[in-house]
Design a protein around this motif. Structure first.
Motif: not given
Length: 988
Positions: A3-25
């Motif tokens: 994986l390229r660094s950019g692809v990996f970072a983007s994937s991580c942020l998308l997963v983190q956005a899922l975690g943030v959504t769960l936490f906010l809810r």
């Protein structure tokens, strides 16, 4: 899989956005609730039983109504000083006369944050304190299912008519006999939105077929959003409201029956901050006037005293008693006693007993140890004293003793009501801890994975191997999945309260558990590889594989310091000070670096230069994971040491040395433009001076100069077509602001009619889309047809130019200098700092991130909801359209971070001397810089969830952090899409 660094970072942020959504809810809780609404109309409690055998009270039913017709006039964003201050005396003479000398009672109602319309309407009609997350669903209000005054009135056969904000129609569908809703979010309209309410008034006041009339006027709120509380438009609007109140009051007096009087209630849903917005907890936002006007009250005499303060939730209980209705089951409000003060002592005691009984029952249903609550104990004591009073009353005792005892019982009830209401308000909600913990685990796992991946992600190739099925961890993965699923079953089957994560389908829940297990296995795999590599001997152990510069130390210290500051409410309120300090310090360090390169390194002797070259050669051999995005790092570092005098020759040298100081001056000027935060937000600033009506010529001149500067700073790398489009678009921006009355043209002398500027704004949108489309076409050509770096660079710059034009349209005129200084600082740092000093991509990315955060606050933003400029979401729109309005508001709010991020991509892509992995490095560092504060903050907020300022300070900041994560994820996806040439060889 590699994986390229950019692809990996983007994937991580998308997963983190899922975690943030769960936490906010999970974090934004569900308020305390009583029985469902269909069960709410139970029999009312009887009077307390008198002591002694054979004595029973004969009053078991709900008291009869006190008023015949009730008119509620809700004026959106009506501050208390608009009625009780100098503006009230000047622009609302009739209302002031009624308040000072008429038959009325005046109060200052305190609203709880968030001070936005939909939660405030809920509070007024239910008496409960809505959840903070209502600020999000405020844009699309669902039907209110809780027990409320409107439902009770309809169930009792009351005929209700409503005109005004359509939020009421959404909250109470099928409750009104007649209604006409107006759109509340189109803030550019402050005339028709009120005329659409008033046009029904003459007709409906003549009719007798209604019992409750509700009018919600929006014009004052819209004026506040556009030009603030000191706008010259506020006075005429208050005068208009005063005439409407006069008309209603006279009509109600003329139609009164001998049996029951009528009642006029005047209130606001929330106030208005000094910038004209709302949502926060400043005095101007939470204090609203509350007037009860009726012939049933005694006429005032003597000087007017400061109005008593009550809670906004008290209105629901008071109106329920006045209309002869049951008090809403979920209400935490107290009866406002002066409204019923003219009734007999027995009636007053009956009213406060009903209120106390309702509050004590709500406490019982939400608190296991309710009997130990001080409010409940006080209520039981008052109830017992009430029974003794009834015994004396039924015995026919009419002496002074009975009256004094009644006053004593009344005082006991009022103390009990106050304590009960306070207890219920403190435990107004319960957190969904399970959803919060799941979200926190995902967020923290992503952060750990990003931190452990730093060496490989920032290597020369900017890529690394991601093991999808390592033999060592395959069994561990399945064991973790089974264990987490078992925990999920146990929690969801034993939880007493409703959990959002438990309400998801089992397939979704299992998917989340598998994601958590996969992230944990990835973390363990990364740790194992680090230990494995640490055992391998270095090729050249005599040379250290890393060195720390002053910039690196500042970046590390600044990041840690900022994250730690998030644990203090004062630092969150004044976070702008942290970022201002960091960028000022950064400028000083850059100045030191420039001086060193100019005055110290050029004096190095050839022997020293040879040693430096040897050291960098060895560094290049020993570290494959070094932060190197500049090709032939050793030779470039040597060039930096030996050719500094060459690049610093003449005037170029002195301009470069002056650049950090010029940036410091720019930042100081920007700080004077908008006061933000809490402590000093009330102080006058240059922005307030510019937006005052008497300084419109100065504002017009500044806006025109700013637009010219924007053109000259942006057009240098655009194509001819884009230059023409940019010039016409900026001219359209000025025309739009002139159309809406913010600025004037030189040939304008008299007053010009203010319009919505829809045609002018859409004219600008055409050029924005044209420039962005031209840039996108070049990007597609460079990505698909030919790998032309110059075409790609031109395309990116044109997309950036289009976004700058959009920001110029959405920014208020006094904020245009913020955009000018943003472009100026970017230009100067590119030419005189980043290129000469040859910083690597990681350092440049973090500098962009810091300046982006600082410019977020330079715009006038803060960590309070009140500073969100809602009017930007309706530029060029004739009516409220949800998706464009949300996009435009989000872009205008986060324009600073967004423009700095896109400029980073433009810069890294245009530097031909850099390794093609530089964009990947930038994407990874940007994701890491966003991931660190949000991960730490969710942990801090969880620990501080019972803090005194959790709703006024920490919760709005959490919403800002959550939205910022989603925006950063979108930015990183764009970075990844542009990072297509990372496999190419380093360009010479």
């Amino acid at each position: 899989m590699r994986l390229r660094s950019g692809v990996f970072a983007s994937s991580c942020l998308l997963v983190q956005a899922l975690g943030v959504t769960l936490f906010l809810r999970g974090f934004f809780p569900v308020p305390v609730r009583s029985l469902p609404r269909r069960e709410a109309r139970a029999d009312s409690p009887a009077e307390p039983a008198p002591p002694g055998p054979g004595m029973v009270s004969n009053w078991t039913k709900i008291p009869a109504p006190l008023f015949n017709k009730v008119v509620i006039v809700l004026i959106d964003a009506l501050r208390d000083d608009f009625v009780f201050g100098s503006k009230g005396k000047q622009f609302m003479p009739y209302t002031t006369q009624v308040v000072e000398k008429g038959t009325s009672y005046s109060f200052i109602a305190e609203a709880k944050p968030p001070t936005v319309t939909m939660p405030r309407i809920k509070a007024l009609m239910t008496g409960s304190i809505p959840g903070f997350i209502d600020v999000v669903v405020n844009l699309n209000s669902p039907a209110l299912l809780d027990d409320n005054l409107i439902w009770q009135a309809k169930a009792a056969g009351k005929r209700i008519i409503f005109y005004g904000d359509d939020t009421w129609v959404k909250l109470f569908p099928k409750h009104f006999m007649e209604y006409d809703g107006t759109t509340s979010f189109f803030v550019s309209d402050f005339t028709e939105v009120d005329d659409n309410v008033t046009r029904h008034l003459d007709r409906v006041l003549k009719r007798e077929d209604w019992d409750i009339l509700i009018l919600h006027y929006l014009g004052l709120d819209h004026i506040g959003h556009i030009s603030g509380p000191n706008s010259p438009l506020v006075g005429p609007k208050l005068r208009e409201m005063d005439n409407i109140l006069k008309k209603i009051h006279i009509s109600l007096l003329s139609k009164e029956e001998a049996s029951l009087p009528n009642l006029l209630v005047v209130c606001g849903d929330h106030g208005m901050s000094e910038t004209g917005s709302h949502g926060g907890s400043s005095e101007g936002e939470v204090h609203t006037p509350l007037l009860f006007i009726s012939s049933a009250f005694e006429k005032r005499s003597g000087p007017l005293t400061q109005p008593e303060r009550v809670q906004q939730t008290d209105l629901a209980s008071t109106l329920a008693v006045g209309l002869g209705l049951p008090i809403s089951r979920n209400s935490v409000g107290n009866l406002i006693l002066p409204v019923v003060g003219g009734k007999t002592m027995r009636e007053q005691l009956r009213f406060v007993h009903l209120n106390g009984f309702q509050l004590s029952r709500l406490l019982q249903e939400n608190t296991p140890a309710y009997e130990k609550d001080p409010g409940y104990e006080h209520f039981k004591i008052a109830e017992k004293s009430h029974g003794n009073w009834i015994k004396l009353y039924l015995e026919g005792n009419n002496s002074e003793i009975l009256l004094n005892l009644g006053k004593k019982v009344l005082k006991q009830y009022l103390e009990a009501l106050k304590t009960l209401s306070s207890s219920l308000s403190k435990q107004v909600a319960q957190y969904d801890m399970y959803s919060m913990m799941v979200g926190t685990v995902i967020i923290m796992e992503v952060l750990l994975l990003l931190l452990l991946s730093v060496p490989k992600a920032l290597s020369k190739r900017a890529e690394f191997e991601v093991p999808l099925s390592p033999p060592l961890f395959s069994l561990l993965f399945y064991l973790m999945c089974l264990m987490l699923c078992a925990v999920h079953v146990i929690v969801c089957t034993s939880a007493e309260s409703l959990c959002y994560f438990c309400s998801m389908s089992w397939l979704t829940a299992v998917g989340v558990m598998m994601l958590i297990s996969a992230l944990m296995c990835g973390i363990l795999s990364a740790i194992a590889k680090i230990f494995e590599n640490s055992r391998l001997p270095l090729k050249n152990p005599g040379v250290s594989s890393s060195s720390w510069s002053e910039i690196d130390v500042l970046i590390l210290a600044g990041t840690i310091g900022h994250v730690l500051s998030l644990g203090a409410s004062s630092f969150i309120e004044e976070e702008h000070q942290t970022w201002y300090f960091l960028i000022n310090t950064l400028c000083l360090v850059l100045c030191q670096e420039l001086c060193r390169n100019n005055f110290l390194l050029k004096e190095c002797d050839p022997q020293h230069s040879t040693n430096v070259k040897q050291n960098f050669d060895s560094l290049g051999e020993t570290s494959d994971c070094k932060n190197i995005d500049i090709p032939a790092a050793s030779s470039s570092k040597l060039d930096k040491a030996t050719s500094s005098s060459e690049f610093m020759k003449g005037s170029h040298k002195w301009i470069s040395l002056a650049t950090p100081w010029v940036i410091l001056i720019c930042c100081r000027l920007l700080r004077s433009l908008n006061q933000t935060g809490v402590q000093w937000a009330h102080r006058p600033d240059f922005g307030h001076w510019l937006t005052s009506s008497e300084h419109k010529p100065e504002l017009s001149f500044l806006a025109a100069v700013s637009l010219l500067m924007i053109f000259f700073l942006v057009q240098r790398r655009c194509s001819l077509v884009s230059k023409i489009a940019m010039a016409l678009g900026l001219l359209g921006v000025y025309s739009y602001r002139a159309a809406v009355g913010n600025v004037i043209f030189p040939w304008q002398h008299g007053g010009k009619d203010i319009s919505k500027g829809i045609t002018e704004a859409r004219f600008v949108y055409v050029f924005v889309l044209g420039i962005v489309f031209t840039g996108t076409k070049d990007l597609l050509k460079s990505q698909v047809i030919s790998a032309d770096s110059s075409m790609k660079s031109t395309g990116l710059w044109e997309v950036y130019s289009g976004l700058v034009l959009l920001a110029a349209l959405l920014f208020r005129p006094h904020n245009l200098p913020v955009l000018v200084f943003c472009l100026l600082i970017q230009t100067m740092m590119t030419k005189y700092i980043w290129r000469p000093l040859k910083f690597d991509a990681a350092q440049i990315t973090i500098m962009h991130y810091w300046f982006g955060q600082a410019f977020f606050y330079f715009q006038g933003n803060s960590n309070g909801i009140a500073t969100v400029d809602v009017s930007a979401g309706f530029v060029g729109l004739e009516s409220y359209v949800e998706i464009p309005a949300i996009f435009l508001t989000a872009f205008a709010t986060y324009a600073g971070p967004f423009l700095w991020a896109i400029h980073l991509l433009c810069y890294l892509s245009s530097e031909v001397s850099r390794n093609s992995a530089a964009v990947g490095h930038g994407c990874f560092c940007y994701a890491l810089m966003r991931s660190i504060p949000v991960a730490i903050y969710v942990v801090l907020v969880t620990g501080l969830r019972y803090h005194l300022f959790i709703w006024s300070v920490f919760s709005p900041k959490l919403l800002y952090e959550g939205v910022h994560v989603f925006i950063t994820a979108a930015i990183c996806l764009f970075f990844t899409a542009m990072d297509q040439n990372h496999f190419h060889r380093v360009q010479d």
